[in-house]
Design a protein around this motif. Sequence first.
Motif, PDB file in Angstrom:
ATOM      1  N   LYS A  50      43.017  30.429  45.868  1.00  0.00           N
ATOM      2  CA  LYS A  50      42.515  29.087  44.931  1.00  0.00           C
ATOM      3  C   LYS A  50      40.960  28.935  46.047  1.00  0.00           C
ATOM      4  O   LYS A  50      40.619  28.794  44.952  1.00  0.00           O
ATOM      5  N   GLN A  51      40.770  29.510  47.136  1.00  0.00           N
ATOM      6  CA  GLN A  51      39.038  29.489  47.518  1.00  0.00           C
ATOM      7  C   GLN A  51      38.946  30.475  48.006  1.00  0.00           C
ATOM      8  O   GLN A  51      37.140  30.948  47.706  1.00  0.00           O
ATOM      9  N   GLY A  52      39.191  31.583  46.555  1.00  0.00           N
ATOM     10  CA  GLY A  52      38.742  32.717  46.794  1.00  0.00           C
ATOM     11  C   GLY A  52      38.760  34.263  48.065  1.00  0.00           C
ATOM     12  O   GLY A  52      38.219  35.197  48.236  1.00  0.00           O
ATOM     13  N   HIS A  53      39.299  33.715  49.405  1.00  0.00           N
ATOM     14  CA  HIS A  53      39.908  34.785  50.331  1.00  0.00           C
ATOM     15  C   HIS A  53      40.840  35.931  50.341  1.00  0.00           C
ATOM     16  O   HIS A  53      41.750  35.156  49.264  1.00  0.00           O
ATOM     17  N   THR A  74      34.110  46.362  48.656  1.00  0.00           N
ATOM     18  CA  THR A  74      33.566  45.233  48.654  1.00  0.00           C
ATOM     19  C   THR A  74      32.471  44.297  47.515  1.00  0.00           C
ATOM     20  O   THR A  74      32.916  43.275  47.366  1.00  0.00           O
ATOM     21  N   VAL A  75      32.314  45.128  46.866  1.00  0.00           N
ATOM     22  CA  VAL A  75      30.897  44.452  45.697  1.00  0.00           C
ATOM     23  C   VAL A  75      32.346  44.324  44.850  1.00  0.00           C
ATOM     24  O   VAL A  75      31.875  43.429  44.032  1.00  0.00           O
ATOM     25  N   LEU A  76      33.110  45.248  44.498  1.00  0.00           N
ATOM     26  CA  LEU A  76      33.936  45.109  43.133  1.00  0.00           C
ATOM     27  C   LEU A  76      34.557  44.340  43.197  1.00  0.00           C
ATOM     28  O   LEU A  76      34.574  43.707  42.687  1.00  0.00           O
ATOM     29  N   ALA A  77      34.702  43.712  44.829  1.00  0.00           N
ATOM     30  CA  ALA A  77      35.927  43.089  44.791  1.00  0.00           C
ATOM     31  C   ALA A  77      35.623  41.619  44.713  1.00  0.00           C
ATOM     32  O   ALA A  77      36.236  40.392  44.323  1.00  0.00           O
ATOM     33  N   SER A  78      34.903  40.968  45.665  1.00  0.00           N
ATOM     34  CA  SER A  78      33.959  39.784  45.436  1.00  0.00           C
ATOM     35  C   SER A  78      33.322  39.152  44.241  1.00  0.00           C
ATOM     36  O   SER A  78      33.343  38.433  43.949  1.00  0.00           O
ATOM     37  N   ASP A  79      32.454  40.228  43.427  1.00  0.00           N
ATOM     38  CA  ASP A  79      32.717  40.166  42.124  1.00  0.00           C
ATOM     39  C   ASP A  79      33.129  39.593  41.055  1.00  0.00           C
ATOM     40  O   ASP A  79      33.840  38.656  40.077  1.00  0.00           O
ATOM     41  N   ASN A 105      34.267  35.713  38.977  1.00  0.00           N
ATOM     42  CA  ASN A 105      34.338  35.820  37.608  1.00  0.00           C
ATOM     43  C   ASN A 105      35.329  35.034  37.239  1.00  0.00           C
ATOM     44  O   ASN A 105      36.052  34.717  36.388  1.00  0.00           O
ATOM     45  N   CYS A 106      36.914  35.577  38.227  1.00  0.00           N
ATOM     46  CA  CYS A 106      38.068  35.362  37.299  1.00  0.00           C
ATOM     47  C   CYS A 106      38.144  34.258  38.033  1.00  0.00           C
ATOM     48  O   CYS A 106      39.064  32.591  37.128  1.00  0.00           O
ATOM     49  N   LEU A 107      38.140  33.221  39.353  1.00  0.00           N
ATOM     50  CA  LEU A 107      38.343  32.246  39.587  1.00  0.00           C
ATOM     51  C   LEU A 107      37.660  30.469  39.399  1.00  0.00           C
ATOM     52  O   LEU A 107      37.661  29.993  39.268  1.00  0.00           O
TER      53      LEU A 107
END
Length: 145
Positions: free
Chosen positions: A10-13, A29-34, A38-40
């Motif tokens: 839930k914290q995005g880790h 890395t950029v794709l995963a973080s974006d 966007n989902c959270l």
Amino acid sequence: MLKFLLIVNKQGHLRLSKFWCHDKTVNKTVLASDVIRNCLCRDEKQCSFLDYKDFKIIYRRYATLYFLIGADKDENELAVYEFIHNFVEVLNKYFKKVCELDVMYGLERVHLILDEMVSDGEAIEMNQSFALAPVQVLDAFGHRR
């Protein structure tokens, strides 16, 4: 065709990532973080499908974990949504109610189960018993969880 799977809390880790896209121009890395961001940030009443660049993002939340899949634009969202549920059921069957710590400390087992269910971005095994068979063989021969 599935392009990637991310499991985050839930914290995005990020707890697990698996990519089936072999495009060198994609910065994973950029794709995963974006995608995670966007989902959270979405409300739980919003749809679990969204468009992101060249992908459809399909996600589901189970307790404290989000399972996010990026797929081709022509992929059936409901089929991917059902695949996520089946994957979680397989993990539940193996870990006896999977949680974040199971994913973190049983990462190699989760990857093995996922590799049994998906080959090069195509879902190949939906039968839970067949997906668990290789992991159960390893456990039978004394390999630690």
